[in-house]
Design a protein around this motif. Structure first.
Motif, PDB file in Angstrom:
ATOM      1  N   ALA A 173       0.831  -1.203   0.000  1.00  0.00           N
ATOM      2  CA  ALA A 173       0.000   0.000   0.000  1.00  0.00           C
ATOM      3  C   ALA A 173       0.867   1.255   0.000  1.00  0.00           C
ATOM      4  O   ALA A 173       0.583   2.226  -0.711  1.00  0.00           O
ATOM      5  N   LYS A 174       1.940   1.223   0.782  1.00  0.00           N
ATOM      6  CA  LYS A 174       2.840   2.370   0.873  1.00  0.00           C
ATOM      7  C   LYS A 174       3.533   2.636  -0.460  1.00  0.00           C
ATOM      8  O   LYS A 174       3.547   3.784  -0.955  1.00  0.00           O
ATOM      9  N   VAL A 175       4.100   1.591  -1.064  1.00  0.00           N
ATOM     10  CA  VAL A 175       4.875   1.742  -2.293  1.00  0.00           C
ATOM     11  C   VAL A 175       3.984   2.128  -3.471  1.00  0.00           C
ATOM     12  O   VAL A 175       4.270   3.073  -4.212  1.00  0.00           O
ATOM     13  N   ASN A 176       2.886   1.392  -3.654  1.00  0.00           N
ATOM     14  CA  ASN A 176       2.030   1.650  -4.804  1.00  0.00           C
ATOM     15  C   ASN A 176       1.243   2.950  -4.654  1.00  0.00           C
ATOM     16  O   ASN A 176       0.971   3.635  -5.646  1.00  0.00           O
ATOM     17  N   GLY A 177       0.907   3.292  -3.422  1.00  0.00           N
ATOM     18  CA  GLY A 177       0.262   4.585  -3.191  1.00  0.00           C
ATOM     19  C   GLY A 177       1.196   5.732  -3.523  1.00  0.00           C
ATOM     20  O   GLY A 177       0.804   6.704  -4.181  1.00  0.00           O
ATOM     21  N   ALA A 178       2.449   5.614  -3.089  1.00  0.00           N
ATOM     22  CA  ALA A 178       3.432   6.671  -3.350  1.00  0.00           C
ATOM     23  C   ALA A 178       3.706   6.828  -4.843  1.00  0.00           C
ATOM     24  O   ALA A 178       3.870   7.953  -5.343  1.00  0.00           O
ATOM     25  N   MET A 179       3.746   5.711  -5.564  1.00  0.00           N
ATOM     26  CA  MET A 179       3.987   5.792  -7.012  1.00  0.00           C
ATOM     27  C   MET A 179       2.924   6.643  -7.689  1.00  0.00           C
ATOM     28  O   MET A 179       3.239   7.534  -8.492  1.00  0.00           O
ATOM     29  N   LEU A 180       1.668   6.373  -7.386  1.00  0.00           N
ATOM     30  CA  LEU A 180       0.580   7.115  -8.024  1.00  0.00           C
ATOM     31  C   LEU A 180       0.544   8.567  -7.550  1.00  0.00           C
ATOM     32  O   LEU A 180       0.395   9.491  -8.353  1.00  0.00           O
TER      33      LEU A 180
END
Length: 414
Positions: free
Chosen positions: A86-93
């Motif tokens: 959630a942290k990584v993919n949220g930050a990417m977007l």
């Protein structure tokens, strides 16, 4: 004439989206983005290298010469830990959208299409309500782990709102995508094709179903990467689709009891006459089994009282069972030897075997519950796309063979 940016352009869904954009005459320019690989050159195509894990500032530099009306966000990073995912993919977007602001591209943006999947309904956690609808309850808070799809969708909706909804968004929920991507081994068709081809080439030529009997007799939906791409292009330009999420599956409801014999026939293998001698909780012959109880309650518990089954699932967890643990099967001496023979004969890449996602296959074939979704929402807005699931598998195996990822059937014979 619309123009597009595609992130994750060399992945299974991204590659298909790019292919369809290039074939569609109304789309005049396509900018692809990935960390390393580049798509096949095309006059309509421009490629930019970007690391979506970088900061918004760094991405701004990568995007300074890029502009488009539509964004197809097909990139994601798999993580074993749900919080980290959630942290990584949220930050990417989040950082990507912020970078679009810094470059000014956001002023021209009309719609962003985000690719998610059936984790939306918690199918990775166990049995969900059937069929699944876009209006189903989100599994947030105790006892549910973080879900990066929810994180991304919150970010997307909030970002559009902050921009006074001058641009809109669409989220897609495909299921068990059938497609091709080079150097991307998180792929159902690749692992399944390897299992089928090696099994067919072994002395007994048998193709036993490695998963559970419940799964074999159950029902499921699949999504052709090509059909999903067609949907994405439709949803980008369909005015009524804005600011909504959509299930995207082939349109047929299938079962392994129908697909497995077709798979065996394609590879010239035999279906064992008694494929589940140990029932639904044992191993097949002398193979090692894999049996896992999922840690959370069944997602169906969110609906249990509403559907009159309040106490039916209390304290119960879903189970993943493979009567043949494909991870261990891939290490058996006779299997490795046969792979090496076929690899050398067909000139295949050893990485195909070493990076095959057997654990992924274990989960998909071992689920002791069906996964069926409704397509009514998209149909009500005019979407008419359909793809026969076996045809999607057959065409994908053929393309994987053409790419030199899977052996051709003719190369399996001694």
């Amino acid at each position: 004439m619309p123009t597009a940016i595609v992130t994750g352009a060399t992945g299974i869904t991204g590659r298909a989206v790019v292919d369809h954009l290039l074939k569609a005459p109304e789309w005049t320019k396509v900018t692809t983005m990935s960390r390393s690989q580049q798509p096949t050159p095309n006059p309509k195509l421009k490629h930019a290298t970007i690391d979506l894990q970088s900061s918004a500032h760094t991405m701004t530099e990568d995007l300074k010469d890029v502009d488009a009306d539509y964004v197809f966000f097909c990139a994601y990073l798999a993580r074993d830990d749900e919080s980290e995912a959630a942290k990584v993919n949220g930050a990417m977007l989040q950082n990507f959208i912020e970078a679009l602001h810094h470059t000014g591209t956001i002023k021209h943006l009309k719609r962003l299409i985000l690719v998610n999947g059936l984790k939306q309904y918690g199918v990775h956690l166990g049995r969900a309500k059937q069929p699944m609808h876009e209006t189903d309850t989100w599994l947030e808070g105790d006892p549910w782990p973080p879900n990066f799809y929810y994180t991304q969708q919150h970010i997307l909706a909030d970002a559009a709102k902050k921009d006074d909804n001058k641009w809109s968004w669409v989220v897609t929920y495909p299921q068990d995508v059938i497609g091709v991507a080079k150097a991307n081994f998180m792929n159902l068709a690749t692992a399944l094709g390897l299992y089928a081809s090696i099994s067919a080439a072994l002395p007994d030529h048998e193709l036993p179903f490695p998963g559970s009997k419940t799964n074999y007799l159950g029902f499921n939906n699949w999504t052709s990467a090509n059909l999903h791409a067609e949907f994405c292009l439709w949803a980008a330009l369909e005015p009524k689709a804005g600011n909504q999420g959509f299930n995207v599956v082939n349109g047929d409801t299938e079962s392994w009891q129908n697909l497995w014999p077709q798979l065996a026939a394609r590879y010239g293998a035999k279906i064992p006459p008694n494929m589940f001698p140990g029932g639904d909780d044992e191993s097949y012959k002398d193979y090692e089994a894999a049996h896992t109880e999922l840690p959370t309650p069944m997602p169906l518990t969110e609906y249990a009282e509403k559907i009159g089954l309040k106490d039916e699932f209390e304290g119960k967890h879903s189970v993943i069972h493979q009567q043949i643990d494909t991870t261990k099967w891939a290490k058996r001496p006779e299997v490795v030897k046969k792979w090496e023979e076929i690899r050398d004969k067909a000139g295949l890449d050893q990485q195909t075997w070493e990076k095959a996602t057997w654990g992924f296959l274990t989960f998909l074939l071992g689920r002791k519950f069906s996964c069926v979704v409704s397509m009514s929402k998209a149909r009500s807005l005019g979407w008419t796309g359909y793809k026969d699931t076996w045809t999607a598998f057959d065409e994908t195996f053929a393309e994987l063979e053409k790419e030199g990822i899977l052996p051709k059937v003719s190369q399996l014979k001694d």
